[in-house]
Design an enzyme around this catalytic site. Structure first.
Site, short mmCIF file in Angstrom:
data_model
loop_
_atom_site.label_atom_id
_atom_site.label_comp_id
_atom_site.label_asym_id
_atom_site.label_seq_id
_atom_site.Cartn_x
_atom_site.Cartn_y
_atom_site.Cartn_z
N GLU A 1 0.89 -1.16 0.00
CA GLU A 1 0.00 0.00 0.00
C GLU A 1 0.92 1.21 0.00
O GLU A 1 1.23 1.78 1.03
CB GLU A 1 -0.90 -0.04 1.24
CG GLU A 1 -2.03 0.98 1.19
CD GLU A 1 -1.60 2.37 1.59
OE1 GLU A 1 -1.46 3.23 0.69
OE2 GLU A 1 -1.39 2.62 2.79
N GLU B 1 4.80 11.57 -1.29
CA GLU B 1 5.27 10.75 -0.17
C GLU B 1 4.97 9.27 -0.38
O GLU B 1 4.78 8.51 0.56
CB GLU B 1 4.65 11.21 1.15
CG GLU B 1 5.30 12.47 1.70
CD GLU B 1 4.91 12.75 3.14
OE1 GLU B 1 3.89 12.21 3.59
OE2 GLU B 1 5.63 13.52 3.80
#
Length: 480
Positions: A278, A287
Site C-alpha cells: 500500500e 510521499e
C-alpha cells in the site's frame, strides 16, 4: 538455562561494577529473573522494581534498560542516579544483546504486582501508598494510550481494507454502500470473497513480499489466503507492533518481519513471486513508496512474478466552486477594510488535499499519467502531459482537481479497481486541488486545454512540485 546478573559472561562486584568471569572466580549464575533482581537489590542496592516505577517504564522501556546494562555495564550508583532523559531511549537498545536472554522474557507486570508498598525508599506508609497510586495511575494512562493506538491501527486496517480491496464494484456507486455494510458485518468474509477475484489463489503457494507492511494487515491477508511464506518489511517502529499482532494471530511461522528500508536490508530469500504494497500517497505520488516498490521489483521479483496493485492512473477534472474560491482568495482583497491581496501569492501555490463536492465538477475527467508497476522505472515518475477537459456546463472554472485510480489486472480473472475520484466513495487520500488565481469562463462542450508537469522536489524528494498551464496561464504548486 541460567541467568547471569547483567550479562552472559559478566557479574556484578560489590561496588556494582561489571567484571568478566575471567577476572573473578566468584561469578554467579542465577536460575531465574527473580533471583537476579533479588541479588541486585540485596547485594548491590539496585532495585529493578523501583527503577521501573521511577521512570514509568513500560515493556519496551524495560527491554531497553536490560540491553543498555548488558551493553554499557554501568555501575549501580550510576543507574540509581539517573533522571530524564534516559540513556537507553535510543532504538538500538531494543536489539537483544544476548541471544535467548531470559531477562527479556520476564513479565514486568509481576514487578508491579509484587511491589511492597510499605518499603520503597524507606518512605512512610502513607507516602508509599501515594507513590503506588501514582504508579497505578501512570500505568492506567499507558494502557489508555496503548488502547487508543490499537484502536487507531484497527481503524486504519478497516479503512485500508475498505479502500484497497472492498470496492471491487466501485464503478457502480450504488454498490459501494452495501460493500461497506458487508465489511462491518463480516470483514474477513467480504475480504476473501473479493480476494478470489484476483485469481491469485492459483499462485498463492508462493513467496510474497510486503513492502512497507505497517501493522502487517496485508501480510496477514496473504498468509490467510495460503501464501507459503510472507516477508514483511518496514523501516518504522510500527514493525514492533506488527510483531505482536502477527503473534496474536498465530502467523509467526508464515510471516517474517524485517525492520529497515527495502533498499538496505537483506531478505531471507533471493526471489519472491508476488509483491504487495500500500504505497500510494496523495495525488498518487506524494510521499509514496513507489520508488521502494520499483527497487524491490527489480531486485527480488522472480521472472513472471506479479506486483499488486499493478496499474495506476492519475486524472484531472475541472471545478467550478465560486464560494470556495472567494473564501480562499477574494477574502484577502478586503480583510476588515484592509487590502491584503498580496497574500494571494502565498496561498495559490499550495495545493490543497480535501474532499471535493461532486456537485462542483464541471468537466469530464482526463487521464494524464498511466503507470504499469511491472514495467515502470523511477525516472518515469517525473512526467509532463497535455490534457483536455471537456466542459459540461456554462460557468467559471475556479480550480483543477487531481485524483488516482488503481487496478489489479495481471493474472486476474476479473479486473478489480478502486477510485479516489470525487464521485466515488470517500477515501483518506481525498483529492488534490489546484486553485486558479483568475477563474476562467467556460461553456458547455468547450475543450479546456492545458499541460501538467510533475517533478520531485530536489530538496525533499518525497514531496512534489507541480506546474499547471491552463489557457496559457501557468502556475507552479507545491505538495508537501
Amino acid at each position: 538455562m541460567g541467568v547471569m546478573l547483567f550479562g552472559e559472561s559478566y557479574d556484578c562486584l560489590p561496588q556494582g561494577r561489571l567484571k568478566s568471569r575471567a577476572d573473578t572466580p566468584n561469578w554467579r549464575l542465577f536460575s531465574s529473573a527473580e533471583d537476579t533482581f533479588s541479588h541486585c537489590k540485596l547485594v548491590h542496592q539496585f532495585n529493578i522494581s523501583n527503577m521501573i516505577h521511577k521512570h514509568a517504564l513500560e515493556f519496551y522501556g524495560y527491554i531497553k534498560l536490560i540491553n543498555f546494562v548488558r551493553m554499557k555495564k554501568p555501575t549501580a550508583e550510576y543507574l540509581n542516579s539517573l533522571s530524564s532523559p534516559l540513556p537507553w531511549e535510543e532504538e538500538e537498545y531494543l536489539k537483544p544483546e544476548l541471544e535467548d536472554d531470559l531477562l527479556l522474557q520476564f513479565d514486568i507486570e509481576d514487578l508491579y504486582a509484587s511491589t511492597n508498598i510499605s518499603e520503597p525508599n524507606g518512605l512512610s506508609d502513607n507516602t508509599a501508598i501515594l507513590e503506588q497510586l501514582k504508579c497505578t495511575e501512570h500505568r492506567a494512562k499507558l494502557a489508555e494510550t496503548a488502547l487508543a493506538r490499537a484502536q487507531e491501527d484497527l481503524q486504519k486496517m478497516r479503512q485500508f481494507a475498505q479502500d484497497f480491496v472492498m470496492n471491487a464494484d466501485v464503478r457502480s456507486n450504488s454498490s459501494s454502500s452495501s460493500a461497506i455494510a458487508e465489511l462491518r458485518d463480516d470483514e474477513d468474509g467480504v475480504y476473501f470473497s473479493s480476494y478470489g477475484h484476483y485469481g491469485i489463489h492459483e499462485e498463492m503457494l508462493k513467496v510474497v513480499l510486503d513492502v512497507g507492511c505497517g501493522t502487517g494487515i496485508l501480510s496477514m491477508f496473504a498468509a490467510k489466503a495460503g501464501a507459503k511464506k510472507v516477508i514483511a518489511v518496514d523501516q518504522s517502529e510500527i514493525v514492533y507492533q506488527a510483531m505482536d499482532i502477527i503473534r496474536l494471530n498465530n502467523l509467526e511461522d508464515t510471516i517474517t518481519l524485517v525492520k529497515g528500508r527495502i533498499e538496505e536490508v537483506d531478505l531471507p530469500v533471493e526471489k519472491v513471486d508476488i509483491i504487495i504494497s500500500e504505497w500510494m500517497g496523495y495525488f498518487l505520488l506524494f510521499e509514496s513508496m513507489l520508488d521502494s516498490v520499483i527497487y524491490a521489483k527489480d531486485k527480488y521479483l522472480a521472472e513472471g512474478g506479479s506486483v499488486y496493485p499493478d496499474i495506476c492512473t492519475i486524472s484531472l477534472v475541472a471545478i467550478g466552486d465560486k464560494n470556495k474560491h472567494a473564501d480562499r482568495l477574494a477574502f484577502w482583497d478586503d480583510v476588515y477594510g484592509f487590502n491584503m491581496s498580496c497574500m494571494k501569492k502565498a496561498v495559490i501555490p499550495e495545493a490543497v488535499v480535501e474532499v471535493v463536492d461532486p456537485s462542483t465538477l464541471i468537466s469530464e475527467a482526463s487521464v494524464v499519467k498511466r503507470i504499469d508497476c511491472h514495467t515502470t522505472s523511477i525516472p518515469d515518475l517525473e512526467f509532463s502531459s497535455d490534457f483536455t477537459l471537456t466542459i459540461t456546463e456554462n460557468t467559471v472554472c475556479t480550480a483543477v482537481a487531481g485524483y488516482f485510480d488503481i487496478f489489479f489486472e495481471k493474472n486476474c480473472h476479473n479486473s478489480v479497481m478502486f477510485s479516489t475520484g470525487p464521485q466515488c466513495t470517500k477515501t483518506h487520500w481525498k483529492q488534490t486541488v489546484f486553485l486558479l488565481e483568475n477563474p476562467i469562463s467556460v461553456k458547455t462542450g468547450e475543450a479546456l486545454r492545458g499541460k501538467i508537469t510533475v517533478v520531485k522536489n530536489r530538496k525533499d524528494p518525497r514531496s512534489l512540485i507541480i506546474t499547471l498551464s491552463v489557457n496559457n496561464t501557468k502556475q507552479t504548486y507545491s505538495l508537501q
